[in-house]
Design a protein around this motif. Structure first.
Motif, PDB file in Angstrom:
ATOM      1  N   ALA A 187       0.831  -1.204   0.000  1.00 52.20           N
ATOM      2  CA  ALA A 187       0.000   0.000   0.000  1.00 52.20           C
ATOM      3  C   ALA A 187       0.865   1.253   0.000  1.00 52.20           C
ATOM      4  CB  ALA A 187      -0.931  -0.012   1.205  1.00 52.20           C
ATOM      5  N   ASP A 188       1.919   1.258   0.811  1.00 51.16           N
ATOM      6  CA  ASP A 188       2.822   2.415   0.837  1.00 51.16           C
ATOM      7  C   ASP A 188       3.539   2.577  -0.494  1.00 51.16           C
ATOM      8  OD1 ASP A 188       2.052   3.053   3.403  1.00 51.16           O
ATOM      9  OD2 ASP A 188       3.812   2.152   4.352  1.00 51.16           O
ATOM     10  N   PHE A 189       3.901   1.464  -1.116  1.00 50.04           N
ATOM     11  CA  PHE A 189       4.527   1.521  -2.438  1.00 50.04           C
ATOM     12  C   PHE A 189       3.588   2.200  -3.438  1.00 50.04           C
ATOM     13  CE2 PHE A 189       4.837  -0.463  -6.665  1.00 50.04           C
ATOM     14  CZ  PHE A 189       6.077   0.044  -7.056  1.00 50.04           C
ATOM     15  N   LEU A 190       2.313   1.812  -3.438  1.00 49.98           N
ATOM     16  CA  LEU A 190       1.351   2.430  -4.350  1.00 49.98           C
ATOM     17  C   LEU A 190       1.212   3.924  -4.055  1.00 49.98           C
ATOM     18  CD1 LEU A 190      -1.360  -0.369  -4.493  1.00 49.98           C
ATOM     19  CD2 LEU A 190       0.181   0.309  -6.321  1.00 49.98           C
ATOM     20  N   GLY A 191       1.183   4.296  -2.784  1.00 54.58           N
ATOM     21  CA  GLY A 191       1.113   5.713  -2.422  1.00 54.58           C
ATOM     22  C   GLY A 191       2.330   6.475  -2.902  1.00 54.58           C
ATOM     23  N   ARG A 220      -0.795  18.765  -0.874  1.00 53.19           N
ATOM     24  CA  ARG A 220      -1.568  17.993  -1.861  1.00 53.19           C
ATOM     25  C   ARG A 220      -0.919  16.639  -2.099  1.00 53.19           C
ATOM     26  NH1 ARG A 220      -5.141  17.715  -6.163  1.00 53.19           N
ATOM     27  NH2 ARG A 220      -4.337  17.054  -8.171  1.00 53.19           N
ATOM     28  N   GLN A 221       0.402  16.617  -2.243  1.00 57.52           N
ATOM     29  CA  GLN A 221       1.108  15.366  -2.457  1.00 57.52           C
ATOM     30  C   GLN A 221       0.916  14.437  -1.259  1.00 57.52           C
ATOM     31  OE1 GLN A 221       5.436  14.923  -2.076  1.00 57.52           O
ATOM     32  NE2 GLN A 221       5.436  14.386  -4.271  1.00 57.52           N
ATOM     33  N   ALA A 222       1.021  14.984  -0.059  1.00 53.53           N
ATOM     34  CA  ALA A 222       0.851  14.175   1.151  1.00 53.53           C
ATOM     35  C   ALA A 222      -0.584  13.652   1.259  1.00 53.53           C
ATOM     36  CB  ALA A 222       1.203  14.996   2.391  1.00 53.53           C
ATOM     37  N   GLN A 223      -1.558  14.476   0.903  1.00 57.17           N
ATOM     38  CA  GLN A 223      -2.962  14.058   0.950  1.00 57.17           C
ATOM     39  C   GLN A 223      -3.220  12.917  -0.035  1.00 57.17           C
ATOM     40  OE1 GLN A 223      -5.766  16.974  -0.509  1.00 57.17           O
ATOM     41  NE2 GLN A 223      -7.436  16.081   0.671  1.00 57.17           N
ATOM     42  N   ILE A 224      -2.716  13.044  -1.245  1.00 64.46           N
ATOM     43  CA  ILE A 224      -2.908  11.998  -2.258  1.00 64.46           C
ATOM     44  C   ILE A 224      -2.208  10.713  -1.835  1.00 64.46           C
ATOM     45  CG2 ILE A 224      -2.342  11.328  -4.637  1.00 64.46           C
ATOM     46  CD1 ILE A 224      -2.846  14.327  -5.367  1.00 64.46           C
ATOM     47  N   PHE A 231       2.809  13.830  -8.925  1.00 65.54           N
ATOM     48  CA  PHE A 231       2.466  15.091  -8.276  1.00 65.54           C
ATOM     49  C   PHE A 231       3.711  15.628  -7.579  1.00 65.54           C
ATOM     50  CE2 PHE A 231      -1.255  12.428  -8.519  1.00 65.54           C
ATOM     51  CZ  PHE A 231      -2.191  13.271  -9.088  1.00 65.54           C
ATOM     52  N   PRO A 232       4.721  16.023  -8.363  1.00 69.70           N
ATOM     53  CA  PRO A 232       5.998  16.430  -7.765  1.00 69.70           C
ATOM     54  C   PRO A 232       5.866  17.710  -6.930  1.00 69.70           C
ATOM     55  CG  PRO A 232       5.972  16.907 -10.120  1.00 69.70           C
ATOM     56  CD  PRO A 232       4.715  16.163  -9.810  1.00 69.70           C
ATOM     57  N   LEU A 233       6.763  17.827  -5.964  1.00 70.10           N
ATOM     58  CA  LEU A 233       6.811  19.036  -5.155  1.00 70.10           C
ATOM     59  C   LEU A 233       7.315  20.183  -6.024  1.00 70.10           C
ATOM     60  CD1 LEU A 233       8.342  17.617  -1.861  1.00 70.10           C
ATOM     61  CD2 LEU A 233       5.956  18.187  -2.324  1.00 70.10           C
ATOM     62  N   ASP A 234       6.749  21.354  -5.801  1.00 76.15           N
ATOM     63  CA  ASP A 234       7.120  22.543  -6.565  1.00 76.15           C
ATOM     64  C   ASP A 234       7.348  23.670  -5.570  1.00 76.15           C
ATOM     65  OD1 ASP A 234       7.367  24.736  -8.202  1.00 76.15           O
ATOM     66  OD2 ASP A 234       5.483  24.405  -9.292  1.00 76.15           O
ATOM     67  N   ASP A 235       8.613  24.118  -5.452  1.00 75.90           N
ATOM     68  CA  ASP A 235       8.940  25.164  -4.484  1.00 75.90           C
ATOM     69  C   ASP A 235       8.170  26.456  -4.730  1.00 75.90           C
ATOM     70  OD1 ASP A 235      10.682  23.503  -3.145  1.00 75.90           O
ATOM     71  OD2 ASP A 235      12.425  24.142  -4.312  1.00 75.90           O
ATOM     72  N   GLY A 249      -1.477   9.717   1.202  1.00 72.45           N
ATOM     73  CA  GLY A 249      -2.207   9.127   2.316  1.00 72.45           C
ATOM     74  C   GLY A 249      -3.475   8.416   1.873  1.00 72.45           C
ATOM     75  N   ALA A 250      -4.210   9.038   0.964  1.00 73.88           N
ATOM     76  CA  ALA A 250      -5.451   8.435   0.469  1.00 73.88           C
ATOM     77  C   ALA A 250      -5.167   7.131  -0.270  1.00 73.88           C
ATOM     78  CB  ALA A 250      -6.195   9.415  -0.436  1.00 73.88           C
ATOM     79  N   VAL A 251      -4.180   7.153  -1.160  1.00 70.92           N
ATOM     80  CA  VAL A 251      -3.849   5.947  -1.932  1.00 70.92           C
ATOM     81  C   VAL A 251      -3.362   4.838  -1.008  1.00 70.92           C
ATOM     82  CG1 VAL A 251      -2.242   4.999  -3.651  1.00 70.92           C
ATOM     83  CG2 VAL A 251      -3.446   7.160  -4.100  1.00 70.92           C
ATOM     84  N   SER A 252      -2.497   5.158  -0.071  1.00 69.92           N
ATOM     85  CA  SER A 252      -1.989   4.141   0.860  1.00 69.92           C
ATOM     86  C   SER A 252      -3.111   3.546   1.701  1.00 69.92           C
ATOM     87  CB  SER A 252      -0.914   4.734   1.774  1.00 69.92           C
ATOM     88  OG  SER A 252       0.227   5.074   1.037  1.00 69.92           O
ATOM     89  N   PHE A 253      -4.009   4.403   2.203  1.00 69.58           N
ATOM     90  CA  PHE A 253      -5.115   3.912   3.028  1.00 69.58           C
ATOM     91  C   PHE A 253      -6.021   2.981   2.229  1.00 69.58           C
ATOM     92  CE2 PHE A 253      -9.452   4.003   4.554  1.00 69.58           C
ATOM     93  CZ  PHE A 253      -9.281   3.637   5.878  1.00 69.58           C
ATOM     94  N   VAL A 254      -6.464   3.452   1.055  1.00 69.73           N
ATOM     95  CA  VAL A 254      -7.379   2.651   0.242  1.00 69.73           C
ATOM     96  C   VAL A 254      -6.734   1.321  -0.142  1.00 69.73           C
ATOM     97  CG1 VAL A 254      -8.585   2.531  -1.976  1.00 69.73           C
ATOM     98  CG2 VAL A 254      -8.715   4.625  -0.600  1.00 69.73           C
ATOM     99  N   ALA A 255      -5.505   1.360  -0.614  1.00 63.58           N
ATOM    100  CA  ALA A 255      -4.826   0.125  -1.026  1.00 63.58           C
ATOM    101  C   ALA A 255      -4.685  -0.841   0.145  1.00 63.58           C
ATOM    102  CB  ALA A 255      -3.462   0.449  -1.627  1.00 63.58           C
TER     103      ALA A 255
END
Length: 190
Positions: free
Chosen positions: A42-46, A65-69, A53-57, A71-77
């Motif tokens: 699950a963490d791998f998929l996240g 946004r990256q952390a939210q996505i 969704f790369p970080l942009d300074d 977290g959502a992917v890891s949780f669901v998976a």
């Protein structure tokens, strides 16, 4: 006969989408050892999804946004894999698969596993109840139920709906010997 609950999206990978597929053969490793692998997968998929969704300074909102996505992917998976491992009919020569698809607007999961006849009917009843009830009320009822019971049926699905705005659908396809392949689809809007 194939039976759907909810709107199943057919995934058609193309140049504008990304797809990642993982397969597992439970039974080779005891279920208790699989729990750790579920979390790692699950963490791998996240982590995989965050590369899109790369970080942009210059855009401070990109990190949350990256952390939210992620977290959502890891949780669901993780929830999908845990349910699959817990309820999979190991007597059926079917792997557990999880497919993640990403396009400009959606992240879609398709998780498939085999379940026995009795589990199929019980799961369909649960799905009908989930689809007919208010997800927020059902979530609170389930939390209250879990406080006095060790069984936490459906709390993961309810969390997906309530916390992540997920759309869920299921497909049941008969297999030889009375078992059934169930595909759970979870769609997250970006």
């Amino acid at each position: 006969m194939t039976e759907d609950f909810g709107q199943m999206r057919e995934l058609h990978p193309d140049r504008d989408s990304e797809t990642l597929n993982l397969s597992f053969w439970p039974g080779r490793v005891p279920l208790r050892q699989r729990w750790r692998n579920n979390g790692l997968s699950a963490d791998f998929l996240g982590d995989y999804v965050t590369t899109f969704f790369p970080l942009d300074d210059s855009t401070p909102a990109s990190a949350p946004r990256q952390a939210q996505i992620r977290g959502a992917v890891s949780f669901v998976a993780n929830e999908l894999l845990e349910n699959a491992m817990k309820f999979h009919d190991a007597e059926t020569p079917e792997p557990i698969t999880i497919q993640l698809s990403l396009d400009a607007e959606l992240i879609t999961f398709h998780e498939s596993n085999a379940i026995g006849r009795a589990a199929t009917e019980e799961f369909k009843v649960f799905i009908e109840h989930l689809r007919a009830a208010d997800p927020g009320e059902l979530y609170l009822q389930q939390l209250e139920h879990n406080a006095v019971s060790e069984r936490s049926a459906g709390l993961g699905y309810l969390t997906m709906i309530n916390d992540y705005g997920a759309e869920l659908a299921w497909r049941f396809e008969p297999l030889d010997g009375g078992a059934c392949r169930v595909t759970t689809q979870v769609t997250l809007k970006l």
